[in-house]
Every structure is written in structure tokens, then in C-alpha cells.
Design an enzyme around this catalytic site. Structure first.
Site, PDB file in Angstrom:
ATOM      1  N   LYS A  16     -27.444 -27.456 -23.845  1.00 53.68           N
ATOM      2  CA  LYS A  16     -27.230 -28.795 -24.495  1.00 53.68           C
ATOM      3  C   LYS A  16     -26.561 -29.965 -23.612  1.00 53.68           C
ATOM      4  O   LYS A  16     -27.078 -30.949 -23.635  1.00 53.68           O
ATOM      5  CB  LYS A  16     -26.533 -28.692 -25.961  1.00 53.68           C
ATOM      6  CG  LYS A  16     -27.209 -27.542 -26.659  1.00 53.68           C
ATOM      7  CD  LYS A  16     -26.441 -27.469 -28.192  1.00 53.68           C
ATOM      8  CE  LYS A  16     -25.102 -26.808 -28.110  1.00 53.68           C
ATOM      9  NZ  LYS A  16     -24.883 -25.556 -27.760  1.00 53.68           N
TER      10      LYS A  16
ATOM     11  N   ARG B 244     -22.325 -27.987 -36.710  1.00 52.94           N
ATOM     12  CA  ARG B 244     -22.216 -26.547 -36.351  1.00 52.94           C
ATOM     13  C   ARG B 244     -22.280 -25.933 -37.848  1.00 52.94           C
ATOM     14  O   ARG B 244     -22.510 -24.675 -37.871  1.00 52.94           O
ATOM     15  CB  ARG B 244     -21.290 -26.085 -35.665  1.00 52.94           C
ATOM     16  CG  ARG B 244     -21.441 -25.784 -34.143  1.00 52.94           C
ATOM     17  CD  ARG B 244     -20.383 -25.565 -33.390  1.00 52.94           C
ATOM     18  NE  ARG B 244     -20.392 -24.696 -32.202  1.00 52.94           N
ATOM     19  CZ  ARG B 244     -20.443 -25.208 -31.066  1.00 52.94           C
ATOM     20  NH1 ARG B 244     -20.339 -26.614 -30.680  1.00 52.94           N
ATOM     21  NH2 ARG B 244     -20.559 -24.530 -29.889  1.00 52.94           N
TER      22      ARG B 244
ATOM     23  N   ARG C  13     -21.504 -19.283 -15.623  1.00 54.77           N
ATOM     24  CA  ARG C  13     -20.839 -20.560 -15.640  1.00 54.77           C
ATOM     25  C   ARG C  13     -19.185 -20.270 -15.643  1.00 54.77           C
ATOM     26  O   ARG C  13     -18.316 -20.886 -15.012  1.00 54.77           O
ATOM     27  CB  ARG C  13     -20.914 -21.316 -17.002  1.00 54.77           C
ATOM     28  CG  ARG C  13     -20.030 -22.451 -17.123  1.00 54.77           C
ATOM     29  CD  ARG C  13     -20.854 -23.411 -18.163  1.00 54.77           C
ATOM     30  NE  ARG C  13     -20.225 -22.846 -19.534  1.00 54.77           N
ATOM     31  CZ  ARG C  13     -20.748 -23.437 -20.660  1.00 54.77           C
ATOM     32  NH1 ARG C  13     -21.613 -24.212 -21.081  1.00 54.77           N
ATOM     33  NH2 ARG C  13     -20.087 -22.851 -22.093  1.00 54.77           N
TER      34      ARG C  13
ATOM     35  N   ARG D 115     -13.310 -22.144 -18.249  1.00 59.36           N
ATOM     36  CA  ARG D 115     -13.197 -22.270 -19.718  1.00 59.36           C
ATOM     37  C   ARG D 115     -12.888 -20.880 -20.291  1.00 59.36           C
ATOM     38  O   ARG D 115     -13.127 -19.842 -19.895  1.00 59.36           O
ATOM     39  CB  ARG D 115     -14.606 -22.728 -20.288  1.00 59.36           C
ATOM     40  CG  ARG D 115     -14.773 -23.908 -20.348  1.00 59.36           C
ATOM     41  CD  ARG D 115     -16.074 -24.403 -20.825  1.00 59.36           C
ATOM     42  NE  ARG D 115     -16.406 -23.801 -22.195  1.00 59.36           N
ATOM     43  CZ  ARG D 115     -17.264 -24.250 -22.821  1.00 59.36           C
ATOM     44  NH1 ARG D 115     -18.103 -25.400 -22.570  1.00 59.36           N
ATOM     45  NH2 ARG D 115     -17.345 -23.930 -24.030  1.00 59.36           N
TER      46      ARG D 115
ATOM     47  N   ARG E 255     -19.191 -15.957 -29.949  1.00 55.83           N
ATOM     48  CA  ARG E 255     -19.479 -17.495 -30.319  1.00 55.83           C
ATOM     49  C   ARG E 255     -21.146 -17.196 -30.726  1.00 55.83           C
ATOM     50  O   ARG E 255     -21.451 -17.894 -31.630  1.00 55.83           O
ATOM     51  CB  ARG E 255     -19.634 -17.884 -28.786  1.00 55.83           C
ATOM     52  CG  ARG E 255     -18.027 -18.750 -28.622  1.00 55.83           C
ATOM     53  CD  ARG E 255     -17.644 -19.020 -26.998  1.00 55.83           C
ATOM     54  NE  ARG E 255     -18.882 -20.066 -26.568  1.00 55.83           N
ATOM     55  CZ  ARG E 255     -18.797 -19.997 -25.190  1.00 55.83           C
ATOM     56  NH1 ARG E 255     -18.304 -19.352 -24.623  1.00 55.83           N
ATOM     57  NH2 ARG E 255     -19.569 -21.162 -24.716  1.00 55.83           N
TER      58      ARG E 255
HETATM   59  P1  ADP Z   1     -20.975 -23.959 -26.293  1.00 52.54           P
HETATM   60  O1  ADP Z   1     -21.927 -24.301 -27.084  1.00 52.54           O
HETATM   61  O2  ADP Z   1     -21.156 -23.504 -24.960  1.00 52.54           O
HETATM   62  O3  ADP Z   1     -20.095 -22.867 -27.185  1.00 52.54           O
HETATM   63  P2  ADP Z   1     -19.036 -26.185 -26.976  1.00 52.54           P
HETATM   64  O4  ADP Z   1     -18.524 -27.130 -26.025  1.00 52.54           O
HETATM   65  O5  ADP Z   1     -19.974 -27.022 -27.873  1.00 52.54           O
HETATM   66  O6  ADP Z   1     -19.806 -24.928 -26.215  1.00 52.54           O
HETATM   67  O7  ADP Z   1     -17.988 -25.706 -28.170  1.00 52.54           O
HETATM   68  C1  ADP Z   1     -16.772 -24.929 -27.700  1.00 52.54           C
HETATM   69  C2  ADP Z   1     -15.806 -24.345 -28.793  1.00 52.54           C
HETATM   70  O8  ADP Z   1     -15.514 -25.468 -29.462  1.00 52.54           O
HETATM   71  C3  ADP Z   1     -16.700 -23.730 -29.768  1.00 52.54           C
HETATM   72  O9  ADP Z   1     -16.849 -22.261 -29.558  1.00 52.54           O
HETATM   73  C4  ADP Z   1     -15.920 -23.806 -30.988  1.00 52.54           C
HETATM   74  O10 ADP Z   1     -14.648 -22.996 -31.107  1.00 52.54           O
HETATM   75  C5  ADP Z   1     -15.403 -25.203 -30.750  1.00 52.54           C
HETATM   76  N1  ADP Z   1     -16.386 -26.349 -31.585  1.00 52.54           N
HETATM   77  C6  ADP Z   1     -17.042 -27.315 -30.625  1.00 52.54           C
HETATM   78  N2  ADP Z   1     -17.737 -28.050 -31.605  1.00 52.54           N
HETATM   79  C7  ADP Z   1     -17.590 -27.761 -32.917  1.00 52.54           C
HETATM   80  C8  ADP Z   1     -17.702 -27.950 -34.159  1.00 52.54           C
HETATM   81  N3  ADP Z   1     -18.979 -28.786 -34.424  1.00 52.54           N
HETATM   82  N4  ADP Z   1     -17.243 -27.318 -35.317  1.00 52.54           N
HETATM   83  C9  ADP Z   1     -16.324 -26.260 -34.954  1.00 52.54           C
HETATM   84  N5  ADP Z   1     -16.141 -25.859 -33.800  1.00 52.54           N
HETATM   85  C10 ADP Z   1     -16.654 -26.491 -32.766  1.00 52.54           C
END
Ligand code: ADP
Length: 188
Positions: A14, A87, A126, A132, A143
Site C-alpha cells: 500500500k 481498518r 523488510r 520496525r 497482524r
Molecule cells: P501494515 O499495513 O504493514 O501493517 P501500517 O503502517 O499501516 O502497516 O500499520 C502499522 C500498525 O499501526 C498496525 O499494525 C496497527 O497497530 C497500527 N495502525 C495503523 N493504522 C491503524 C488503524 N487505522 N487502526 C488501528 N490501528 C492502526
């Protein structure tokens, strides 16, 4: 306005594809993951609050992420690309309400589809460079579980509004960017 939700499991690409869309369509990029990581890096109270949840691969509360997004929607923009948000269905409903207040709406969702084992391979790789806290195999699997139970219903939410477009997320970055642009050109 052209308002897009770029959707997909962790590791679907994404962030990479968002960058392409911003450059091509001139949209403002809103990534809740990036916003939360900025909060953690700054050592803010909010950052401290979410650190453990993120490292455990769980979702941060709807209230927190909705507030982060609401603050950014004031930007004078041709449109927004939402990356990693919404999400949960509650987040999707909140986003619809926030956009309605601005007399606009989500134009479409683009969902990147990638098999689970490919996601794990990409994210473990990654993690070696990203540093991270959530890019280790145990947390990656957590996740993906969170995604399957809480986030997948969001695709159904947009399907009911006839806005869901599924795209094959395996292939070269260029090929996938072409598929994404093919969908977006129908809405632009
Ligand atoms: P990825 O899609 O690779 O998991 P992101 O950078 O989008 O990575 O998200 C990393 C973490 O941040 C998620 O696992 C969650 O803990 C938190 N997070 C990000 N966006 C949201 C959201 N919209 N709602 C709840 N938690 C979120």
C-alpha cells in the site's frame, strides 16, 4: 474530489503504490501507520500510549486513529488517498461521516490481493532494514490475523456501496501501479 481507499493486508504494498498515486493524481497521502510512527518517534504521550499495541501487532483504538485522520482532512486538496485506514467498519463509518461534512465522499476502494505466505516473506525481509518493532515473524502473523478478523469486513462495507475494486498485488511494482492507475482512471 478523488478520494481513494487503498486497501490490503500488511505487506500488500500500500505504501509503495500510494507514492505512485500521489505523484500521478496529485492527492494528499494519509497513512495512519505513518502518523502513529511519527507520534512514537516524537516521544509524544500518544506515541507512548500506542507503542505496546503496535509492537504486539494489534490494532490501535478506533478513537485514536479517527482523531488523527479528522485533523488532516482540512487540507485544501484535489483529493485524499487513505492508506491503512479505515481498518474496521467503525472507522469506515466515521470516515463517511467526516467526508460528508466536507460535502464529499469516498470515490472507490482499491484492494491489493496478495497470498499470506508472500506477505510474510516480504515483511520479514523488510524487517531486516526497517527496524520496525512489528516486522518480525510472530508479530507479522498476529497482524495478518487481526486483518482477517477486523479489517476484511471493511472490503464488504465498500462492496455494498459498489466501490470495491480488487487487484492482483503480485508482480512488478510497475505492473501493479498500472493496474491501480487503470482503476483510478475510471473515477478521475
Ligand atoms: P501494515 O499495513 O504493514 O501493517 P501500517 O503502517 O499501516 O502497516 O500499520 C502499522 C500498525 O499501526 C498496525 O499494525 C496497527 O497497530 C497500527 N495502525 C495503523 N493504522 C491503524 C488503524 N487505522 N487502526 C488501528 N490501528 C492502526
Amino acid at each position: 474530489m478523488l478520494n481513494i481507499v487503498l486497501f490490503g493486508p500488511p505487506g500488500a504494498g500500500k505504501g509503495t503504490q500510494s507514492q505512485r498515486v500521489i505523484d500521478t493524481f496529485g492527492l494528499v497521502h494519509l497513512s495512519t501507520g505513518d502518523m502513529l510512527r511519527a507520534e512514537m518517534a516524537s516521544g509524544s504521550e500518544l506515541g507512548e500510549q500506542v507503542k505496546g499495541i503496535i509492537a504486539a501487532g494489534q490494532l490501535v483504538s478506533d478513537e485514536i486513529v479517527i482523531a488523527l485522520i479528522a485533523k488532516r482532512l482540512d487540507a485544501d486538496a484535489k483529493g485524499f488517498i487513505f492508506d491503512g485506514f479505515p481498518r474496521t467498519v467503525a472507522q469506515a463509518e466515521a470516515l463517511d461521516n467526516l467526508l460528508a461534512e466536507k460535502n464529499t465522499a469516498i470515490s472507490c476502494m482499491v484492494a491489493l490481493e496478495v497470498p499470506e505466505e508472500e506477505l510474510v516473506t516480504r515483511l520479514v525481509k523488510r524487517g531486516i532494514d526497517s527496524g520496525r518493532s512489528d516486522d518480525n515473524e510472530e508479530t507479522i502473523r498476529k497482524r495478518i490475523t487481526e486483518y482477517n478478523s477486523k479489517t476484511l469486513p471493511v472490503a464488504e462495507y465498500y462492496a455494498k456501496q459498489d466501490k470495491l475494486n480488487k487487484i492482483e498485488g503480485v508482480g512488478s511494482i510497475e505492473d501493479i501501479a498500472g493496474r491501480v492507475a487503470g482503476v483510478l482512471n475510471q473515477y478521475a
